[in-house]
Write a protein that holds these residues in place. Structure first.
Motif, PDB file in Angstrom:
ATOM      1  N   UNK B 345       0.796  -1.192   0.157  1.00 40.87           N
ATOM      2  CA  UNK B 345      -0.020  -0.009  -0.014  1.00 40.87           C
ATOM      3  C   UNK B 345       0.666   1.200  -0.013  1.00 40.87           C
ATOM      4  N   UNK B 346       1.952   1.119   0.676  1.00 41.55           N
ATOM      5  CA  UNK B 346       2.752   2.432   0.742  1.00 41.55           C
ATOM      6  C   UNK B 346       3.728   2.571  -0.304  1.00 41.55           C
ATOM      7  N   UNK B 349       0.641  -0.112  -5.020  1.00 40.83           N
ATOM      8  CA  UNK B 349      -0.125  -1.364  -5.158  1.00 40.83           C
ATOM      9  C   UNK B 349       0.223  -2.115  -6.460  1.00 40.83           C
ATOM     10  N   UNK B 352       1.723  -5.709  -6.180  1.00 43.99           N
ATOM     11  CA  UNK B 352       0.673  -6.903  -5.678  1.00 43.99           C
ATOM     12  C   UNK B 352       0.449  -7.627  -6.679  1.00 43.99           C
TER      13      UNK B 352
ATOM     14  N   UNK C  84       2.375   4.184  10.205  1.00 41.97           N
ATOM     15  CA  UNK C  84       1.288   4.118   9.134  1.00 41.97           C
ATOM     16  C   UNK C  84      -0.100   3.523   9.463  1.00 41.97           C
ATOM     17  N   UNK C  85       0.362   2.474  10.339  1.00 40.46           N
ATOM     18  CA  UNK C  85      -0.973   1.459  10.558  1.00 40.46           C
ATOM     19  C   UNK C  85      -1.323   1.727  11.944  1.00 40.46           C
ATOM     20  N   UNK C 121       0.324   8.916   5.156  1.00 40.57           N
ATOM     21  CA  UNK C 121       0.486   7.517   5.332  1.00 40.57           C
ATOM     22  C   UNK C 121      -0.477   6.839   5.951  1.00 40.57           C
ATOM     23  N   UNK C 124      -3.250   6.393   3.143  1.00 38.03           N
ATOM     24  CA  UNK C 124      -2.928   5.333   2.318  1.00 38.03           C
ATOM     25  C   UNK C 124      -3.045   3.900   2.939  1.00 38.03           C
ATOM     26  N   UNK C 125      -2.563   3.563   4.115  1.00 41.92           N
ATOM     27  CA  UNK C 125      -2.819   2.350   4.810  1.00 41.92           C
ATOM     28  C   UNK C 125      -4.024   1.984   5.210  1.00 41.92           C
ATOM     29  N   UNK C 126      -4.838   2.904   5.453  1.00 37.69           N
ATOM     30  CA  UNK C 126      -6.464   2.637   5.929  1.00 37.69           C
ATOM     31  C   UNK C 126      -7.400   2.321   4.408  1.00 37.69           C
ATOM     32  N   UNK C 127      -6.734   2.640   3.464  1.00 38.14           N
ATOM     33  CA  UNK C 127      -7.514   2.477   2.235  1.00 38.14           C
ATOM     34  C   UNK C 127      -7.700   1.011   1.955  1.00 38.14           C
ATOM     35  N   UNK C 128      -8.869   0.331   1.872  1.00 32.67           N
ATOM     36  CA  UNK C 128      -8.815  -1.045   2.189  1.00 32.67           C
ATOM     37  C   UNK C 128      -8.923  -1.555   0.403  1.00 32.67           C
ATOM     38  N   UNK C 129      -8.765  -0.842  -0.611  1.00 34.07           N
ATOM     39  CA  UNK C 129      -8.776  -1.105  -1.846  1.00 34.07           C
ATOM     40  C   UNK C 129      -7.416  -1.924  -2.280  1.00 34.07           C
ATOM     41  N   UNK C 130      -6.907  -3.045  -2.784  1.00 32.53           N
ATOM     42  CA  UNK C 130      -5.850  -3.664  -2.977  1.00 32.53           C
ATOM     43  C   UNK C 130      -5.870  -3.918  -4.631  1.00 32.53           C
ATOM     44  N   UNK C 132      -4.531  -3.281  -7.679  1.00 28.34           N
ATOM     45  CA  UNK C 132      -3.868  -2.569  -8.174  1.00 28.34           C
ATOM     46  C   UNK C 132      -4.206  -2.254  -9.851  1.00 28.34           C
TER      47      UNK C 132
END
Lengths: 392, 491, 140
Positions: B345-346, B349, B352, C84-85, C121, C124-130, C132
């Protein structure tokens, strides 16, 4: 490195074919959902009928490995240029695949001509300024009927399909625009040139583009609105690609509808109690990135129950009309629409709606030919059936 | 361009007669001889020389293929199997022309999934994307193992060519996960191999549960690159799909220290997979096509996916992983472990794509060419291989791209230097680099899989005569008229 | 409109990714615009990176740093991820010695830097979307 003729408008895209694409075949299916997305690949199957195969054909013809012959016509022209391959491809050239195919067609037209009957798109335009061969309408009659001025802030660019094939859509849009009270007019249109660009027949494109720009400027308009996804895409993307500049903004009619809804100026006084499924037109969806806007409108229509087809948004199955396929491969074109309607049937919807007159045409043809019993309606036609109030 | 090696394949029968016969077998819409249709099959992403086939056929069933094999065997016509053409080794390029059999378009059914004994029975054209979707939708409690490859790569091809996937630390070569095959041999015989061998005519779809214990004929078809017959069905093992999955990323500073990290983590038996790449490869993913390693950056990054049935099990596995990493740190190795979800995330993405398999990896699809020296490697040699190969990349002014895996809990490894390049411009340079890499790696005992013909020519010089003699004997016995992918392994 | 340098090393690439997350947000633009500060972040075991805020531009350097540095921060990767988390707060990190401020502590600069970088940061870390593959596509 192969030399590409400088006079080809698509030169840079043809050159790209040598530096990109390993034929990983990701373009063949929806990325990550792995649904069927490529009408020409699914029909003809051989590698030459998929995006990566067409990129290889570019290499073949330019390097001399492939000689020009009529055998090349089907792999080159039997493709709706729906852009599903662009959406799936994850490589750097992804966004240019349709440009590459259109550039290949431009090259092919020079050597072997277009696909069967596609030449009529140009010859009819040369006679009547529209690819349907209908007598050109300068729209003066319509201006009289709707009491429109010669000059206005907006121009409603009707487009050939709406003006000559889907007049109910045209008229529904005209009535809507009148209700909004916006200052608009019509122009003497030439074809937006989308059919010519898609089929590589670019000889009249720049002339027609300039003509339309001149007419819009003559009307003093700063905003152009159209209810055709094809014209919308062409006016925004292709005019730029062909180096034609203008100082007006271009909108699709649904953008105006959405704006009025957001501002609270559009009120529904009646309901539309039907189950409706929305078909994403390729030229609005994948080509222009507009997926949610129409859905947000449908969801605000009272009583309308919107259901989604399995392949929707960027994964939508093409209606089969685009890319010159409707005229070049008419039977196959309607079969593609048939597959789309079969998918619509699974949703339980009674209405298939879209925001493109060409999609409406082909879906309607399939509806009739294969006895689907849907009503195929454009968004503007649905709105036209409703009692709506628009606050000025 | 493509000059098919002369073999006088139309000595016994004319091309017209061949065309007529093929149309009679497959139907006119499933046969083509048009140059425009043949051309995309004539070369692949590698720098291997192009050769035009004479025909492409799209089979629908085994009966059609039996007729084809009988006809071709009688007339000594080459048959080349093709699924997606995604092998990085020129395996589907018809060295001697002939007929390409494209399984990918019509023989692509998932025939059966046996949940009890956990296997899937597949036609050759089934792709990873297709299998993954089928399992996710219908059998979410089962999983397969996916390679660093796009979704449209063939499952059966990967298995019978000993592919390596994202569970390979646990499972080893995908060739080990085959329960059964159905094949057509040169004389047109259909043979079922494995526990499915019972039953005179058709097999019971629930009988494909084991490769053993009968005399193992499967080895006659695994890694033979289609030289001994046509594979028409393949049963691959599936595994339980644990609900809890987590991937950890290790970055390692020091060019060769990654080897020790990989070996030691492999031996813990807690990770499903270990894949390590040069740090430049991480940057390729974020649209830096020609990255340079900066001073102070780590040299390698490795991914450790872990799966577990319960949170406790996950914690226990993580504890073992942490202990191993800490032990390596105590030995002076500079390694940092991080949660890849948090890191990606940082960082970006896009990285991934290495987790979300099967996937189109930007690092591989950047240009128009891709080639590699993909090999099984002795893991104790990795420390020697890395600097030598790294230096070769830099000699040819290309960003180092080394991909490595640990297989079967450190029993052996994968060493795969990868080259992306612009075809038609850089073929010669790339071939020179690949040749040098091949020589260096073979010398250290690496064994390439999915080998182009020029590579096997080099390998033959190092192989014991006994093996070569036996290999030639088997090939001759299985394919006396040399119709099956002739030319491969210099046959 | 902010312009953020792409970066060619791991840390700059990450910083570009983090800061780009909010570059269209007016509040963020107002924070950054004309701040004109040079900040060095050192991630232990990695290398120092200088973030240069100037006008509407954010740039990165990994060598030949500017003479005037307004803030130097050091931490390890674990601390960066923990911050960040939200597993640790910045004050706690400082008190525990996991986050070190080197040289003269300019509180104002430090607090603003936390707003710009740390807050972003966390977002960004909280955004659940992964996913890409849904990013940066013209057709989406």
């Amino acid at each position: 490195m192969v030399e590409v003729d400088n006079s080809l408008l698509g030169k840079e895209f043809l050159e790209m074919a040598f530096d990109r694409c390993i034929k990983c075949s990701t373009c063949k299916y929806g990325y990550k959902n792995f649904e069927k997305i490529c009408p020409s690949g699914e029909k003809f199957l051989f590698e030459s009928y998929w995006a990566s195969g067409r990129i290889r054909i570019i290499r073949g013809v330019l390097s001399g490995d492939l000689e020009w012959s009529d055998d090349l016509k089907d792999p080159i022209f039997a493709c709706t240029t729906c852009g599903a391959c662009m959406d799936s491809c994850q490589a750097p050239h992804a966004d240019y695949i349709v440009d590459m195919i259109e550039a290949l067609r431009e090259l092919a037209v020079r050597h072997i001509g277009p696909a069967d009957k596609q030449e009529f798109l140009v010859s009819r335009c040369e006679e009547n300024c529209n690819p349907y061969g209908k007598e050109n309408s300068d729209n003066e009659e319509l201006k009289k009927i709707y009491n429109l001025p010669d000059k206005a802030e907006w121009v409603y660019f009707i487009g050939c399909t709406s003006n000559y094939r889907q007049q109910s859509l045209r008229d529904a849009t005209l009535r809507f625009l009148k209700k909004t009270g916006i200052d608009f007019t019509l122009i003497d249109e030439h074809c937006c040139t989308s059919p010519m660009i898609r089929t590589g027949q670019v000889s009249i494109v720049k002339e027609y583009m300039q003509y339309n720009i001149d007419q819009i400027q003559k009307a003093g308009a700063k905003k152009v609105i159209t209810s055709c996804a094809g014209c919308y895409r062409t006016l925004i993307k292709d005019f730029e690609k062909f180096g034609e500049h203008y100082d007006f903004e271009v909108f699709h009619s649904l953008e105006l509808v959405k704006q009025l809804l957001d501002e609270g100026k559009l009120k529904f006084k009646s309901s539309y109690n039907k189950t409706v499924t929305y078909h994403d037109p390729c030229h609005l969806g994948r080509h222009m990135g507009i997926y949610e806007l129409p859905r947000e409108i449908y969801k605000q229509i009272p009583g309308l129950h919107l259901v989604e087809m399995k392949r929707n948004r960027n994964f939508a199955w093409c209606c089969g009309a685009g890319g010159g396929v409707k005229i070049g491969y008419p039977e196959w074109s309607v079969e593609i629409s048939r597959d789309r309607l079969a998918e619509a049937k699974e949703t339980g919807a009674s209405i298939v709606t879209s925001t493109c007159p060409f999609c409406k045409t082909n879906l309607s043809d399939a509806n009739e030919k294969f006895d689907f019993e849907f009503q195929i309606l454009d968004l503007m036609e649905i709105l036209d059936q409703l009692d709506i109030e628009i606050l000025n | 361009m493509t000059e098919t090696k002369q073999r006088n394949i139309y000595e016994k029968v004319s091309k017209e007669e061949v065309e007529e016969t093929l149309i009679a077998i497959f139907g006119s819409e499933s046969v083509t001889k048009k140059a425009v249709d043949l051309y995309p099959y004539s070369y692949d992403m590698t720098e291997c020389e192009a050769h035009m086939p004479d025909f492409i056929v799209l089979p629908e069933n085994v009966d059609q293929l039996v007729k084809l094999v009988n006809f071709c065997n009688t007339n000594a016509l080459p048959i080349v199997p093709y699924i997606s053409g995604n092998n990085v080794g020129g395996l589907t390029i018809p060295e001697n022309g002939g007929i390409i059999v494209d399984f990918g378009k019509k023989m692509n059914m998932i025939l059966h999934v046996n949940e009890n004994m956990m296997y899937a029975l597949l036609e050759p054209g089934v792709t990873f994307g297709q299998l993954q979707k089928h399992l996710e939708e219908n059998y979410p409690h089962l999983r397969y193992s996916y390679p660093f490859a796009p979704p449209y790569a063939g499952v059966v091809g990967n298995a019978i060519l000993s592919g390596m996937n994202n569970m390979s630390c646990k499972l080893g070569s995908m060739g080990d996960s085959i329960n059964g095959l159905e094949v057509i041999t040169a004389d047109g015989t259909i043979a079922r191999i494995g526990s499915c061998f019972y039953g005179e005519d058709k097999s019971d779809k629930d009988s494909w549960w084991s490769r053993y214990p009968m005399p193992d004929l499967m080895g006659l078809f695994i890694n033979w690159q289609g030289m001994t017959g046509l594979v028409t069905k393949c049963a691959v093992q599936l595994w339980p799909n644990p609900p809890i999955k987590k991937t950890y990323l290790a970055v390692v500073f020091g060019l060769t220290d990654i080897a020790a990290v990989m070996r030691e983590v492999g031996r813990t038996e807690v990770v499903d997979d270990i894949s390590a790449v040069s740090i430049e490869v991480i940057k390729m993913t974020v649209e830096l096509p020609e990255p340079i390693k900066k001073e102070g950056e780590p040299d390698f990054a490795a991914l450790f996916p872990i799966s577990a049935k319960t949170e406790n099990q996950m914690r226990a596995k993580k504890e073992i992983l942490d202990l191993t990493i800490n032990k390596l740190k105590d030995q002076g190795i500079k390694v940092i472990l991080a949660d890849v979800d948090e890191f990606s995330k940082l960082f970006n993405l896009r990285v991934r794509c290495y987790l979300d398999l099967p996937a189109a990896l930007l690092s591989l699809v950047e240009y128009s060419g891709l080639t590699w020296f993909g090999s099984y490697a002795p893991t104790h040699k990795i420390e020697e291989l890395i600097p030598k190969v790294n230096a070769l990349f830099l000699k040819y002014k290309l960003p180092p791209f080394i991909y490595m895996k640990i297989m079967k809990y450190s029993h052996y490894g994968i060493f795969r230097p990868i080259i992306r390049y612009k075809k038609f411009q850089e073929d010669e340079k790339v071939h020179k680099l690949l040749t040098e890499i091949t020589e260096v790696c073979i010398k250290e005992g690496c064994i390439p899989y999915k080998t182009p013909v020029w590579m096997t020519e080099k390998m033959r010089k190092h192989i014991n005569p006994g093996w070569l003699k036996l290999f030639e004997k088997v090939k001759k016995c299985m394919d006396p008229n040399n119709i099956f992918n002739p030319g491969r392994w210099n046959t | 409109m902010l312009s953020i340098q792409k970066g060619e090393d791991l840390l700059s690439i990450s910083l570009n990714n983090i800061l780009s997350y909010r570059k269209e947000e007016q509040d963020f633009v107002n924070l950054v615009l004309d701040w004109d500060k040079n900040i060095i972040i050192e991630v232990q075991d990695f290398y120092p990176v200088e973030i240069i805020f100037k006008g509407n531009q954010i740039k990165f350097k990994t060598k030949d740093f500017d003479k005037k540095i307004h803030l130097r921060i050091k931490m390890d990767l674990k601390t960066l991820l923990d911050l960040a988390n939200s597993r640790i707060g910045p004050i706690s990190a400082v008190l525990k010695g996991r986050l070190k401020i080197k040289g003269i502590i300019r509180i104002g600069t430090l607090l603003k830097f936390m707003k710009i970088v740390l807050k972003t940061m966390k977002m960004v870390a909280e955004n659940p979307n992964t996913n890409y593959f849904e990013q940066n596509r013209r057709t989406r």
